[in-house]
Every structure is written in structure tokens, then in C-alpha cells.
Design a protein around this motif. Structure first.
Motif, PDB file in Angstrom:
ATOM      1  N   GLN A 258     -55.648 -10.297 -55.132  1.00 17.72           N
ATOM      2  CA  GLN A 258     -54.189 -10.365 -55.210  1.00 17.72           C
ATOM      3  C   GLN A 258     -53.600  -9.007 -55.582  1.00 17.72           C
ATOM      4  OE1 GLN A 258     -53.605 -13.484 -58.056  1.00 17.72           O
ATOM      5  NE2 GLN A 258     -53.902 -15.130 -56.572  1.00 17.72           N
ATOM      6  N   MET A 259     -54.263  -8.347 -56.540  1.00 18.55           N
ATOM      7  CA  MET A 259     -53.777  -7.032 -56.941  1.00 18.55           C
ATOM      8  C   MET A 259     -53.932  -6.031 -55.793  1.00 18.55           C
ATOM      9  SD  MET A 259     -55.056  -4.665 -60.127  1.00 18.55           S
ATOM     10  CE  MET A 259     -56.662  -4.413 -59.377  1.00 18.55           C
ATOM     11  N   THR A 260     -55.094  -6.089 -55.113  1.00 16.69           N
ATOM     12  CA  THR A 260     -55.322  -5.174 -53.990  1.00 16.69           C
ATOM     13  C   THR A 260     -54.323  -5.425 -52.876  1.00 16.69           C
ATOM     14  OG1 THR A 260     -57.685  -5.134 -54.512  1.00 16.69           O
ATOM     15  CG2 THR A 260     -57.047  -4.366 -52.332  1.00 16.69           C
ATOM     16  N   GLY A 261     -54.043  -6.706 -52.602  1.00 15.43           N
ATOM     17  CA  GLY A 261     -53.076  -7.035 -51.561  1.00 15.43           C
ATOM     18  C   GLY A 261     -51.689  -6.503 -51.891  1.00 15.43           C
ATOM     19  N   ALA A 262     -51.304  -6.621 -53.173  1.00 19.17           N
ATOM     20  CA  ALA A 262     -49.991  -6.119 -53.574  1.00 19.17           C
ATOM     21  C   ALA A 262     -49.920  -4.607 -53.425  1.00 19.17           C
ATOM     22  CB  ALA A 262     -49.704  -6.532 -55.024  1.00 19.17           C
ATOM     23  N   VAL A 263     -51.020  -3.934 -53.846  1.00 22.48           N
ATOM     24  CA  VAL A 263     -51.048  -2.472 -53.709  1.00 22.48           C
ATOM     25  C   VAL A 263     -51.027  -2.078 -52.240  1.00 22.48           C
ATOM     26  CG1 VAL A 263     -52.467  -0.414 -54.110  1.00 22.48           C
ATOM     27  CG2 VAL A 263     -52.188  -2.113 -55.927  1.00 22.48           C
ATOM     28  N   ALA A 264     -51.798  -2.792 -51.406  1.00 25.45           N
ATOM     29  CA  ALA A 264     -51.843  -2.477 -49.977  1.00 25.45           C
ATOM     30  C   ALA A 264     -50.468  -2.666 -49.338  1.00 25.45           C
ATOM     31  CB  ALA A 264     -52.880  -3.362 -49.286  1.00 25.45           C
ATOM     32  N   HIS A 265     -49.747  -3.716 -49.745  1.00 24.59           N
ATOM     33  CA  HIS A 265     -48.393  -3.943 -49.217  1.00 24.59           C
ATOM     34  C   HIS A 265     -47.481  -2.771 -49.545  1.00 24.59           C
ATOM     35  CE1 HIS A 265     -44.226  -5.400 -49.848  1.00 24.59           C
ATOM     36  NE2 HIS A 265     -44.433  -5.986 -48.669  1.00 24.59           N
ATOM     37  N   ASP A 266     -47.546  -2.320 -50.806  1.00 22.82           N
ATOM     38  CA  ASP A 266     -46.698  -1.188 -51.202  1.00 22.82           C
ATOM     39  C   ASP A 266     -47.107   0.094 -50.483  1.00 22.82           C
ATOM     40  OD1 ASP A 266     -45.343  -2.902 -52.842  1.00 22.82           O
ATOM     41  OD2 ASP A 266     -46.417  -2.343 -54.661  1.00 22.82           O
ATOM     42  N   LEU A 267     -48.424   0.267 -50.299  1.00 19.81           N
ATOM     43  CA  LEU A 267     -48.896   1.459 -49.589  1.00 19.81           C
ATOM     44  C   LEU A 267     -48.413   1.463 -48.138  1.00 19.81           C
ATOM     45  CD1 LEU A 267     -52.567   1.924 -50.857  1.00 19.81           C
ATOM     46  CD2 LEU A 267     -50.645   3.486 -51.177  1.00 19.81           C
ATOM     47  N   ASN A 268     -48.396   0.313 -47.512  1.00 22.51           N
ATOM     48  CA  ASN A 268     -47.914   0.241 -46.128  1.00 22.51           C
ATOM     49  C   ASN A 268     -46.447   0.645 -46.034  1.00 22.51           C
ATOM     50  OD1 ASN A 268     -50.116  -0.391 -44.546  1.00 22.51           O
ATOM     51  ND2 ASN A 268     -49.981  -2.587 -44.978  1.00 22.51           N
ATOM     52  N   ASN A 269     -45.653   0.265 -47.020  1.00 20.82           N
ATOM     53  CA  ASN A 269     -44.253   0.688 -47.026  1.00 20.82           C
ATOM     54  C   ASN A 269     -44.142   2.203 -47.172  1.00 20.82           C
ATOM     55  OD1 ASN A 269     -42.959  -1.794 -46.664  1.00 20.82           O
ATOM     56  ND2 ASN A 269     -43.138  -2.312 -48.838  1.00 20.82           N
ATOM     57  N   ALA A 606     -37.609 -17.636 -35.077  1.00 20.66           N
ATOM     58  CA  ALA A 606     -37.746 -16.184 -35.124  1.00 20.66           C
ATOM     59  C   ALA A 606     -38.748 -15.728 -34.076  1.00 20.66           C
ATOM     60  CB  ALA A 606     -38.175 -15.745 -36.517  1.00 20.66           C
ATOM     61  N   GLY A 607     -38.671 -14.447 -33.726  1.00 17.29           N
ATOM     62  CA  GLY A 607     -39.518 -13.900 -32.672  1.00 17.29           C
ATOM     63  C   GLY A 607     -40.797 -13.273 -33.182  1.00 17.29           C
ATOM     64  N   GLY A 608     -41.130 -12.091 -32.647  1.00 17.66           N
ATOM     65  CA  GLY A 608     -42.410 -11.464 -32.920  1.00 17.66           C
ATOM     66  C   GLY A 608     -42.550 -10.963 -34.344  1.00 17.66           C
ATOM     67  N   PHE A 609     -43.807 -10.565 -34.678  1.00 20.68           N
ATOM     68  CA  PHE A 609     -44.125 -10.082 -36.016  1.00 20.68           C
ATOM     69  C   PHE A 609     -44.670  -8.664 -35.903  1.00 20.68           C
ATOM     70  CE2 PHE A 609     -47.478  -9.328 -39.165  1.00 20.68           C
ATOM     71  CZ  PHE A 609     -46.716  -9.357 -40.326  1.00 20.68           C
ATOM     72  N   LEU A 610     -44.179  -7.770 -36.761  1.00 18.10           N
ATOM     73  CA  LEU A 610     -44.635  -6.385 -36.820  1.00 18.10           C
ATOM     74  C   LEU A 610     -45.275  -6.124 -38.184  1.00 18.10           C
ATOM     75  CD1 LEU A 610     -41.491  -4.576 -35.330  1.00 18.10           C
ATOM     76  CD2 LEU A 610     -43.712  -4.907 -34.199  1.00 18.10           C
ATOM     77  N   LYS A 611     -46.499  -5.581 -38.158  1.00 15.54           N
ATOM     78  CA  LYS A 611     -47.152  -5.227 -39.406  1.00 15.54           C
ATOM     79  C   LYS A 611     -46.864  -3.763 -39.710  1.00 15.54           C
ATOM     80  CE  LYS A 611     -51.685  -5.043 -41.587  1.00 15.54           C
ATOM     81  NZ  LYS A 611     -51.599  -3.589 -41.833  1.00 15.54           N
ATOM     82  N   LYS A 612     -46.347  -3.515 -40.885  1.00 15.64           N
ATOM     83  CA  LYS A 612     -46.027  -2.150 -41.293  1.00 15.64           C
ATOM     84  C   LYS A 612     -47.314  -1.368 -41.563  1.00 15.64           C
ATOM     85  CE  LYS A 612     -41.882  -3.754 -43.763  1.00 15.64           C
ATOM     86  NZ  LYS A 612     -41.239  -3.819 -45.086  1.00 15.64           N
ATOM     87  N   PRO A 613     -47.330  -0.080 -41.296  1.00 13.94           N
ATOM     88  CA  PRO A 613     -46.315   0.700 -40.573  1.00 13.94           C
ATOM     89  C   PRO A 613     -46.462   0.479 -39.072  1.00 13.94           C
ATOM     90  CG  PRO A 613     -48.120   2.130 -41.236  1.00 13.94           C
ATOM     91  CD  PRO A 613     -48.442   0.774 -41.782  1.00 13.94           C
TER      92      PRO A 613
END
Length: 635
Positions: A258-269, A606-613
Motif C-alpha cells: 500500500q505504501m509502495t503503491g501510494a509512492v508510485a502514484h505520486d511518482l507518476n504525477n 465514461a470512456g477510455g483510461f490513461l495511466k500517468k504519465p
């Protein structure tokens, strides 16, 4: 031979003594009666006349006749009779008591024999092995459960010393057991006193080893030894402890995930600016070669970082991603056309790539993004391995084939019988040793020692994702190179046809209004700049609540909606927007992978999904596709 019961003769002897006492009493009474009559007889030889005596002077005098003995008084006779009577009465009472004692003793002996029989029956029917031990350690009896459990007969182990010699596995165990027995078991133990000899490892007659808890109960002359088999109990306890440890590790891993996922989400932003701004700047004409080279390096580094973050998300999310029927050949071709694979080829410009894809390959049910990462990592690892052979140009061959396994395949793991779509990658690198091959999917070992799978999490990701899809991985190595085979379970269902990928020129807009909804300021700036580059009019808000207020006041052609925000998340925002603008078009985006919330939002319209970045082409293609959809009649 039975014991002699001397108490059986006691009443008879007492009766005889009583009879004798009666005779004596009768005789005494008769004598007493004769003496008391008052009659005397003259002395024998004198006829009853007085005897004449002559004294020294010659005178004569008459001698007095002798007196008869004085009879005993009457009270003495009565006392003697009473004493004898009392003695007789006592003897009779004692005789009667002895007779009662004899009956009680017989009953006690009978009860003792009954208890002994019950005790023997209990031992014989007991579900625990039991051994009767004599005072000198001799084995007196063993029960059937003992024979069934250990196999040793009483004759094979006549004493505890012989049992220790045969049943314990080694000399040290025998010495310790003998010392413990001698120290704990002694004749001074009281009846009923228990001694816990703890757990011994015992070897049965058939060679099997068992963990046995020995308990000794003193029974006077010897005792009862109970041998409880605790092998399964100890194994179950160890398994329970292992399971508890695994649960604890699993909880820690879940928290870490969970912590890694949260960090990965922020890193993608954060990476959106690193990846997207260089891409936009590279579209500027008349850039100097030096500046263009620097921007390309920044963009490529950002994409590599994005790949590693994406791999982390794949591992932390595991089986949570949506799965669909896919054509493995189409996914392979998509990866080989991707910018990520182009980046790999730029690192190995001499790489020769061969593809042999089976035209009739069966479909598979997979999470598209995860398996795409698997293929890219596997292809890149093959290119890196091929480059390690300096004597020839690097070469990899990518194959797909249908394969029915009719007999389990023994390899790195056993592949069971079944129908599989197999994707194989063969490189021209050096042959791997057996030890290296066994550790090929260990991320750190493969990277640091073998120089393979250095991109992202590499081959470790390949292994984990394939296993998560109920597939199997096999690897073989030969002097000509190494082959990795991925076995995916197949399906007869039909895959949805792939939509044609638009060119960037076809993705440009005509001034349509797009509202960017994202809580990250950098992401809003990047998205608005990209949209403007594509020919759209972009506006931005920082929350779901602000988006609902905005569309309530004025219409927009499309929402670019972030899924993870404080307050209203993406799904909740879209639900509220639909109450104000039914049929509102939307494209979803997130630093996480595709989730259940994404699927729920898409089910609302809703339409398509984009994974950041996301790239400029990905953004333009998703928006163009959504805008071309017809608005529902109630919209």
C-alpha cells in the motif's frame, strides 16, 4: 499358586479353645461342690483312733488327729466361674469377629481381582501405547496400541534398557534417555505419583521416527509407562506457527504494498512533467542538435523511470487488475511497435529481431497492462543477454505456439496437463550454469550477476505476473543461448477486435472545450499544455466538487478526470456530474493502474483510461475516440 488364608482357621481354633474352657469350668465346679459338703474321712491306717505319743519322761499323751484342708470360700468359686465365663464370651466374640473379617477379606480379594481385570481391560483398549514396568525396569506387559504404533513385542524389548537401545535413534539420544530414566524413576516414588519424561524421538520397528511424550505413573511395585505419539500434533503446531509467521509477513507486505503503491502514484504525477514537457519541446522546430539530444535524454530517462514505477504498481496491485480475452500475438506486436521497445533497440543497435507467431494461436484471459509489462521486460532481458556474447551480433527470436501438454513437464516447476498458448524468447547469449538458471528470476541476482533483466524489475516481474495469471514459466540453456517459455492457459472465447491506433495528425482537435480535473497542480499544467498543443481549449479545476460546480454553470465537451483525489474521487465526481449533464463525455486518468473504481466509472458511461504519465499520442487518441462517440438521446 494361591496365598494361604490363615484367618480361615481362626474361628475353628477359637471354638476348640471355648469347648476346652467349658470342660475346665465344669470340673472346677464339681470339685468345689465336693469340698463344701462338711464331711471328713479318718486318716488311713488309724481307723479314726487318736494316736498315742510317749514323751521323754515316759509319760504317754494322746496325739491330735490331722485337720482336713479348709475348702475355698464360696465367693472365690463364683469369681473363678465369672472369669472363665468372661474369657469364654470373649473367645466367642473374637471368633465371630474373625468370621466377619474373613468374609470382608474375601470380598476385598474379589473386588481387587475385579479391579485388576478392569485395569487390564482399560490398558488393552487404550488408544495410547502403554507398557507395564516391573520394579527392576522389566517389561511386564504391552498393550495392542503399543504394538501397532512401535512394532516391538515384549520379547524384543524385555526391559527398559533394551527398549532404549532399540528405539532411540543414536548413541547420544540413548545416553540422555538412560540418564533421564535413572534420574527420574526410583522405587521411592509414591503410588500414583507421575513423572513427565518429556518428548523423545523414537524409531519404530519399521524405521519410521515419531515424537513421543513419555509419562510414568508409579504403582507400588513398578509402574505404568504411557507413550503418547505427538508427531502430528507437533507438526500441526509447527505448521500453525509457520502460518502465523506467513500471515504476519503477508500483513507487512500488504502494508508495504500500500505504501509502495501510494509512492508510485505520486511518482507518476511527478514524472508527467519529466516525460511530457521534453516531448512537447521536441516538437518545436529549429532546435539545435545539442538541445534536442538533451531533451531526448531527459524524455528517455523519464520513460525508464515511469516503467519502473509501473512495474512496482503491477506487483503491488497483483490480481486486482481487470482481465479480458486477449490475442497474445496482437499484444506481442503492440509491444514491438511501442516507444519502449524502440528505446531498448537504441541501446542495442546491432540487435537482430526474429518473430515467428503462430497464425492460429488461441486466446488468453489476462490483465492487458500487466502482460504488456511482462512481454516488454522479457524481450528487453533477451536483448541484454544476447549482447553479452561479444563474438557475434546479438539476436533474439520471439515465437508463439499452441501446445497441449499430455504429460506433466518437469522443469523449473512442474507444468500440469492442459492446453496452453506458449510465448518463447530465445537469445544468443552465453550458456547459463545450472545454478544461474535456477536463480534466473531472482531480480537482484539476474541484474548484478547475469546482467539480464536490468530494466525495471526485470525477470522477477515476469515470474510474478505469469504465476498470478495461473501460468507457468520454464527456462532452458544451451551453448547457443537461453530460452524462456511462458505458458498461459487458453480460452475459446473471442477477443474484442483491436481499434486502429490513430496517428498524431489525426488526433488534433477543433477547439473543443476540455475540463481537466486533477488535485495536482503540475499535472493540471502538463495536461492543459498538451491539450492546447493538440488544438483543444483547456480549463482546469483542482477537485471533484469544483468540477461539479463548473459543469453546473457551463457545459464542456469532455472531462479529463483524475480518479484519485481528496474529497470526491473520480467515480463520485462523475456520478454527480451526470445528474447535471446526462451523457457527459469523460476520459479517465490515474497514477495507479486500472482499478475497480475505473471499471465502475466506465460502466456509468465514461470512456477510455490513461495511466500517468501518458504520451501526447495516447492523450490525443483517447480524447478523439471519445468525442467521436454519439451522445445518448437523454444527454
Amino acid at each position: 499358586m494361591g496365598q494361604v488364608d490363615h484367618t480361615a482357621r481362626l474361628p475353628v481354633s477359637l471354638s476348640r479353645i471355648g469347648l476346652l474352657a467349658c470342660l475346665v469350668l465344669i470340673l472346677c465346679r464339681g470339685t468345689a461342690n465336693g469340698a463344701g459338703s462338711g464331711k471328713t474321712e479318718p486318716a488311713s491306717g488309724t481307723g479314726g483312733l487318736p494316736t498315742m505319743l510317749v514323751d521323754s519322761e515316759g509319760e504317754t499323751a494322746a496325739e491330735e488327729p490331722p485337720k482336713a484342708p479348709t475348702p475355698p470360700p464360696a465367693c472365690a468359686q463364683q469369681a473363678l466361674g465369672i472369669v472363665i465365663g468372661i474369657a469364654l464370651l470373649l473367645l466367642v466374640v473374637v471368633g465371630l469377629q474373625a468370621k466377619g473379617l474373613r468374609r470382608k477379606l474375601a470380598a476385598a480379594n474379589r473386588h481387587l481381582r475385579e479391579h485388576e481385570a478392569r485395569f487390564s481391560q482399560v490398558i488393552a483398549n487404550a488408544h495410547a501405547p502403554m507398557v507395564m514396568i516391573g520394579p527392576k525396569g522389566e517389561v511386564l506387559r504391552v498393550n495392542p496400541c503399543y504394538l501397532e504404533t512401535f512394532g516391538y513385542t515384549k520379547e524384543e524389548t524385555p526391559g527398559i534398557e533394551q527398549w532404549i537401545e532399540r528405539a532411540l535413534p543414536d548413541d547420544e539420544a540413548r545416553r540422555n534417555a538412560a540418564a533421564r530414566w535413572k534420574e527420574s524413576i526410583s522405587p521411592s516414588l509414591g503410588v500414583g505419583q507421575e513423572v513427565d519424561l518429556q518428548i523423545w524421538k523414537v524409531v519404530c520397528k519399521d524405521g519410521a521416527q515419531r515424537d513421543v511424550n513419555l509419562r510414568y505413573v508409579a504403582l507400588g511395585n513398578g509402574g505404568l509407562l504411557t507413550l503418547t505419539d505427538v508427531t502430528e500434533h507437533r507438526r500441526a503446531r509447527e505448521e500453525r506457527h509457520q502460518l502465523q509467521a506467513q500471515i504476519a509477513v503477508s500483513k507487512r507486505m500488504e502494508e508495504l504494498g500500500q505504501m509502495t503503491g501510494a509512492v508510485a502514484h505520486d511518482l507518476n504525477n511527478v514524472l508527467s512533467g519529466v516525460v511530457n514537457f521534453p516531448e512537447l519541446l521536441l516538437m518545436t522546430p529549429d532546435l539545435s542538435d545539442e538541445l534536442r539530444s538533451g531533451l531526448e535524454t531527459i524524455e528517455e530517462s523519464g520513460r525508464k523511470a515511469a516503467v519502473m514505477v509501473g512495474d512496482l504498481l503491477v506487483i503491488t496491485k497483483g490480481g486486482g487488475a481487470a482481465r479480458e480475452v486477449m490475442a497474445l500475438n496482437a499484444m506481442t506486436e503492440e509491444v514491438l511497435r511501442s516507444p519502449d521497445w524502440d528505446s531498448v533497440k537504441r541501446q542495442h543497435p546491432d540487435l537482430k529481431q526474429n518473430t515467428e507467431l503462430a497464425p492460429d494461436l488461441l486466446n488468453v484471459v489476462v490483465a492487458r497492462g500487466q502482460v504488456r509489462s511482462v512481454l516488454l521486460n522479457l524481450f528487453a532481458a533477451g536483448a541484454e543477454a544476447a549482447a553479452l556474447r561479444k563474438a557475434s551480433a546479438p539476436e533474439i527470436t520471439i515465437r508463439t505456439a499452441n501446445r497441449y501438454v499430455d504429460q506433466p513437464i518437469k522443469g523449473r516447476e512442474t507444468i500440469p496437463i492442459g492446453e496452453y498458448a506458449v510465448l518463447s524468447v530465445t537469445d544468443s547469449g552465453p550458456e547459463l550454469s545450472a545454478d544461474d538458471l535456477a536463480r534466473l528470476f531472482d531480480a537482484l541476482y539476474a541484474k548484478k550477476t547475469l546482467g539480464r533483466g536490468t530494466r525495471g524489475l526485470g525477470l522477477k516481474l515476469v515470474w510474478m505476473v505469469v504465476k498470478d495469471h495461473y501460468g507457468y514459466v520454464n527456462a532452458t540453456s544451451a551453448p547457443t543461448g537461453t530460452t524462456v517459455d511462458l505458458f498461459f492457459p487458453t480460452t475459446r472465447e473471442t477477443a474484442e477486435p483491436e481499434q486502429a491506433r490513430l496517428a498524431l495528425a489525426d488526433c488534433r482537435g477543433n477547439g473543443e472545450k476540455v475540463l481537466v480535473v486533477d488535485d495536482e497542480g503540475t499535472q493540471r499544467e502538463v495536461a492543459c499544455t498538451m491539450l492546447a498543443k493538440l488544438g483543444y481549449r483547456a480549463q482546469a479545476v483542482s477537485s471533484g466538487e469544483a468540477a461539479v460546480d463548473y459543469v453546473s454553470a457551463q457545459s464542456v465537451d469532455l472531462l479529463l478526470l483524475d480518479m484519485v483525489m481528496p474529497g470526491l474521487n473520480g467515480r463520485e465526481t462523475y456520478e454527480k456530474v451526470l445528474t447535471v449533464r446526462p451523457g457527459q463525455r469523460a476520459v479517465l486518468a490515474s497514477g495507479f493502474g486500472e482499478s475497480e473504481e475505473v471499471r465502475k466509472t466506465q460502466s456509468l458511461g465514461a470512456g477510455g483510461f490513461l495511466k500517468k504519465p501518458y504520451s501526447l499520442l495516447d492523450l490525443g487518441s483517447a480524447i478523439k475516440t471519445e468525442l467521436q462517440k454519439a451522445i445518448p438521446a437523454n444527454g
